[in-house]
Design a protein around this motif. Structure first.
Motif, PDB file in Angstrom:
ATOM      1  N   LEU A  23      -5.626 -11.578 -32.523  1.00 39.40           N
ATOM      2  CA  LEU A  23      -4.481 -10.685 -32.725  1.00 39.40           C
ATOM      3  C   LEU A  23      -4.484 -10.065 -34.118  1.00 39.40           C
ATOM      4  O   LEU A  23      -4.153  -8.887 -34.273  1.00 39.40           O
ATOM      5  CB  LEU A  23      -3.177 -11.460 -32.487  1.00 39.40           C
ATOM      6  CG  LEU A  23      -2.968 -11.970 -31.058  1.00 39.40           C
ATOM      7  CD1 LEU A  23      -1.745 -12.895 -31.002  1.00 39.40           C
ATOM      8  CD2 LEU A  23      -2.814 -10.814 -30.086  1.00 39.40           C
ATOM      9  N   ASP A  98      -4.660 -21.474 -34.697  1.00 40.83           N
ATOM     10  CA  ASP A  98      -3.343 -21.352 -35.321  1.00 40.83           C
ATOM     11  C   ASP A  98      -2.339 -22.261 -34.625  1.00 40.83           C
ATOM     12  O   ASP A  98      -2.632 -22.932 -33.641  1.00 40.83           O
ATOM     13  CB  ASP A  98      -2.879 -19.897 -35.353  1.00 40.83           C
ATOM     14  CG  ASP A  98      -2.658 -19.313 -33.962  1.00 40.83           C
ATOM     15  OD1 ASP A  98      -2.460 -20.077 -33.009  1.00 40.83           O
ATOM     16  OD2 ASP A  98      -2.682 -18.077 -33.839  1.00 40.83           O
ATOM     17  N   SER A 100       0.124 -21.811 -32.710  1.00 40.14           N
ATOM     18  CA  SER A 100       0.563 -21.522 -31.350  1.00 40.14           C
ATOM     19  C   SER A 100      -0.268 -22.238 -30.298  1.00 40.14           C
ATOM     20  O   SER A 100       0.186 -22.435 -29.170  1.00 40.14           O
ATOM     21  CB  SER A 100       0.533 -20.010 -31.095  1.00 40.14           C
ATOM     22  OG  SER A 100      -0.785 -19.527 -31.169  1.00 40.14           O
ATOM     23  N   VAL A 101      -1.498 -22.627 -30.641  1.00 39.22           N
ATOM     24  CA  VAL A 101      -2.349 -23.312 -29.671  1.00 39.22           C
ATOM     25  C   VAL A 101      -2.390 -24.822 -29.922  1.00 39.22           C
ATOM     26  O   VAL A 101      -3.129 -25.539 -29.245  1.00 39.22           O
ATOM     27  CB  VAL A 101      -3.783 -22.742 -29.682  1.00 39.22           C
ATOM     28  CG1 VAL A 101      -3.767 -21.270 -29.364  1.00 39.22           C
ATOM     29  CG2 VAL A 101      -4.465 -22.993 -31.021  1.00 39.22           C
ATOM     30  N   THR A 208       2.777 -11.073 -34.934  1.00 38.04           N
ATOM     31  CA  THR A 208       1.929 -10.934 -33.762  1.00 38.04           C
ATOM     32  C   THR A 208       2.772 -11.106 -32.504  1.00 38.04           C
ATOM     33  O   THR A 208       3.881 -11.669 -32.549  1.00 38.04           O
ATOM     34  CB  THR A 208       0.811 -11.991 -33.761  1.00 38.04           C
ATOM     35  OG1 THR A 208       1.413 -13.294 -33.664  1.00 38.04           O
ATOM     36  CG2 THR A 208      -0.032 -11.899 -35.018  1.00 38.04           C
ATOM     37  N   ASP A 209       2.242 -10.652 -31.382  1.00 39.85           N
ATOM     38  CA  ASP A 209       2.943 -10.857 -30.114  1.00 39.85           C
ATOM     39  C   ASP A 209       3.175 -12.338 -29.864  1.00 39.85           C
ATOM     40  O   ASP A 209       4.221 -12.742 -29.347  1.00 39.85           O
ATOM     41  CB  ASP A 209       2.141 -10.253 -28.955  1.00 39.85           C
ATOM     42  CG  ASP A 209       2.078  -8.734 -29.014  1.00 39.85           C
ATOM     43  OD1 ASP A 209       2.926  -8.132 -29.700  1.00 39.85           O
ATOM     44  OD2 ASP A 209       1.179  -8.153 -28.374  1.00 39.85           O
ATOM     45  N   ARG A 210       2.211 -13.150 -30.241  1.00 37.61           N
ATOM     46  CA  ARG A 210       2.323 -14.596 -30.022  1.00 37.61           C
ATOM     47  C   ARG A 210       3.466 -15.189 -30.834  1.00 37.61           C
ATOM     48  O   ARG A 210       4.194 -16.066 -30.364  1.00 37.61           O
ATOM     49  CB  ARG A 210       0.998 -15.266 -30.378  1.00 37.61           C
ATOM     50  CG  ARG A 210       0.920 -16.737 -29.991  1.00 37.61           C
ATOM     51  CD  ARG A 210      -0.455 -17.289 -30.328  1.00 37.61           C
ATOM     52  NE  ARG A 210      -1.478 -16.663 -29.507  1.00 37.61           N
ATOM     53  CZ  ARG A 210      -2.718 -16.454 -29.923  1.00 37.61           C
ATOM     54  NH1 ARG A 210      -3.069 -16.773 -31.163  1.00 37.61           N
ATOM     55  NH2 ARG A 210      -3.611 -15.908 -29.120  1.00 37.61           N
ATOM     56  N   TRP A 211       3.629 -14.692 -32.077  1.00 38.44           N
ATOM     57  CA  TRP A 211       4.714 -15.219 -32.909  1.00 38.44           C
ATOM     58  C   TRP A 211       6.059 -14.855 -32.303  1.00 38.44           C
ATOM     59  O   TRP A 211       6.987 -15.682 -32.283  1.00 38.44           O
ATOM     60  CB  TRP A 211       4.599 -14.666 -34.333  1.00 38.44           C
ATOM     61  CG  TRP A 211       5.554 -15.340 -35.280  1.00 38.44           C
ATOM     62  CD1 TRP A 211       5.435 -16.597 -35.791  1.00 38.44           C
ATOM     63  CD2 TRP A 211       6.772 -14.804 -35.798  1.00 38.44           C
ATOM     64  NE1 TRP A 211       6.513 -16.872 -36.614  1.00 38.44           N
ATOM     65  CE2 TRP A 211       7.339 -15.793 -36.635  1.00 38.44           C
ATOM     66  CE3 TRP A 211       7.439 -13.582 -35.642  1.00 38.44           C
ATOM     67  CZ2 TRP A 211       8.537 -15.603 -37.304  1.00 38.44           C
ATOM     68  CZ3 TRP A 211       8.635 -13.392 -36.316  1.00 38.44           C
ATOM     69  CH2 TRP A 211       9.182 -14.387 -37.134  1.00 38.44           C
ATOM     70  N   TYR A 212       6.187 -13.649 -31.774  1.00 34.59           N
ATOM     71  CA  TYR A 212       7.445 -13.265 -31.136  1.00 34.59           C
ATOM     72  C   TYR A 212       7.691 -14.080 -29.868  1.00 34.59           C
ATOM     73  O   TYR A 212       8.850 -14.379 -29.531  1.00 34.59           O
ATOM     74  CB  TYR A 212       7.453 -11.772 -30.828  1.00 34.59           C
ATOM     75  CG  TYR A 212       7.763 -10.922 -32.046  1.00 34.59           C
ATOM     76  CD1 TYR A 212       8.994 -11.033 -32.690  1.00 34.59           C
ATOM     77  CD2 TYR A 212       6.835 -10.024 -32.566  1.00 34.59           C
ATOM     78  CE1 TYR A 212       9.289 -10.274 -33.811  1.00 34.59           C
ATOM     79  CE2 TYR A 212       7.116  -9.269 -33.691  1.00 34.59           C
ATOM     80  CZ  TYR A 212       8.348  -9.393 -34.309  1.00 34.59           C
ATOM     81  OH  TYR A 212       8.637  -8.643 -35.434  1.00 34.59           O
ATOM     82  N   GLU A 213       6.627 -14.452 -29.153  1.00 41.07           N
ATOM     83  CA  GLU A 213       6.786 -15.333 -27.994  1.00 41.07           C
ATOM     84  C   GLU A 213       7.332 -16.687 -28.436  1.00 41.07           C
ATOM     85  O   GLU A 213       8.204 -17.265 -27.774  1.00 41.07           O
ATOM     86  CB  GLU A 213       5.448 -15.513 -27.289  1.00 41.07           C
ATOM     87  CG  GLU A 213       4.962 -14.281 -26.541  1.00 41.07           C
ATOM     88  CD  GLU A 213       3.561 -14.484 -25.976  1.00 41.07           C
ATOM     89  OE1 GLU A 213       3.043 -15.622 -26.046  1.00 41.07           O
ATOM     90  OE2 GLU A 213       2.977 -13.495 -25.480  1.00 41.07           O
ATOM     91  N   GLU A 214       6.823 -17.196 -29.543  1.00 44.72           N
ATOM     92  CA  GLU A 214       7.317 -18.463 -30.074  1.00 44.72           C
ATOM     93  C   GLU A 214       8.791 -18.358 -30.451  1.00 44.72           C
ATOM     94  O   GLU A 214       9.575 -19.279 -30.192  1.00 44.72           O
ATOM     95  CB  GLU A 214       6.488 -18.875 -31.279  1.00 44.72           C
ATOM     96  CG  GLU A 214       5.044 -19.222 -30.968  1.00 44.72           C
ATOM     97  CD  GLU A 214       4.235 -19.463 -32.226  1.00 44.72           C
ATOM     98  OE1 GLU A 214       4.836 -19.724 -33.287  1.00 44.72           O
ATOM     99  OE2 GLU A 214       3.006 -19.388 -32.159  1.00 44.72           O
TER     100      GLU A 214
END
Length: 285
Positions: A23, A98, A100-101, A208-214
């Motif tokens: 990302l 990171d 998120s995983v 990142t999109d992943r951070w917003y998902e979190e």
């Protein structure tokens, strides 16, 4: 007085970005391409198709499958990058696992297998990447090749400064590369190639999109991570990270910035230790 130029001077320069398919990595790659560099993206998510995949529409870019935790994989990937674009001037060691995983857990319940997995990528992978880049410097020197911007940029994290409750292995890995590894390479790199540099870019919470998902799963995260202890009171745009890497990579802009940690964190001062709700629970005990 010499005429002034604000040109980054990266046209035609060979750049390797590990984690270039991620990302943040994709944005970093795009910024180097926009600056005229020739970029090799090394990532485990790139398909294994021979040695590399050449983007026919963009001859300045190749994607190379690479597992940074594997010595042979890193060696082969750098060899392909060097064959395609010449000696690697600039190396961005961005690949890492990171938060998120990772599976969060109290330290007493932490997973030893997860620790090994994280350190194999975030520490061993960075070490192998740095070593292969330095070997390239040595080879270029022996061949009399001139490198215009010889430098390594390691991507650290705010977690390397402030720790990470429930994910100590992540902060441990980032502290290792932005501490002991950086300080060691600071002394060694210029001995391998005159003027060669190494620095760290340590971002805060990146948009990142992943951070917003979190943040969607934990509504308090946006405030706790990006506002409560951050002077600018907002998460970090990916572009801000990429532009910092770009300017630090250019000798035209940062020729004597060496052995430093550049924090791109909006003025982060630490972590929130206790929320109001947690304090209330303490008081009820």
């Amino acid at each position: 007085m010499d005429s002034l130029s604000l040109d980054l001077g990266l046209t035609g320069v060979s750049v390797v970005v590990t984690g270039g398919g991620g990302l943040i990595g994709r944005v970093v790659v795009d910024h180097f391409l926009a600056a005229g560099a020739k970029v090799s993206s090394l990532d485990i998510i790139h398909p294994v198709d021979g040695d590399f995949q050449l983007d026919a529409a963009q001859s300045a870019f190749i994607s190379i499958h690479c597992d940074v935790s594997n010595e042979d994989s890193v060696r082969r990937a750098f060899a392909v990058a060097t064959k395609a674009y010449g000696p690697v001037d600039i190396c961005i060691a961005l690949a890492s696992l990171d938060l998120s995983v990772l599976e969060p857990s109290p330290f007493a319940d932490a997973s030893f297998s997860q620790l090994n997995r994280v350190l194999n990528v975030n520490v061993v992978g960075t070490w192998l990447t740095a070593r292969e880049w330095i070997r390239g410097l040595r080879e270029a020197k022996l061949e009399g090749r001139t490198l215009r911007h010889p430098n390594l940029i390691i991507i650290g994290s705010e977690s390397g400064h402030f720790g990470e409750r429930l994910n100590a292995e992540y902060s441990l890995g980032k502290s290792a590369v932005q501490g002991g590894l950086l300080m060691s390479l600071r002394a060694e790199v210029p001995r391998e190639y005159a003027g060669a540099r190494v620095n760290v870019v340590a971002p805060g919470p990146v948009q990142t999109d992943r951070w917003y998902e979190e943040c969607g799963r934990n509504p308090d995260q946006y405030y706790l991570e990006a506002q409560a202890t951050t002077a600018l009171a907002e998460p970090i745009p990916i572009r801000a990270v990429a532009m910092t890497i770009l300017s630090l990579a250019s000798h035209n802009f940062s020729s004597h910035v060496h052995g430093q940690i550049v924090n791109v964190d909006g003025g982060k001062q630490g972590k929130v230790m206790w929320t109001k709700e947690e304090v209330a629970q303490l008081e009820q005990r």
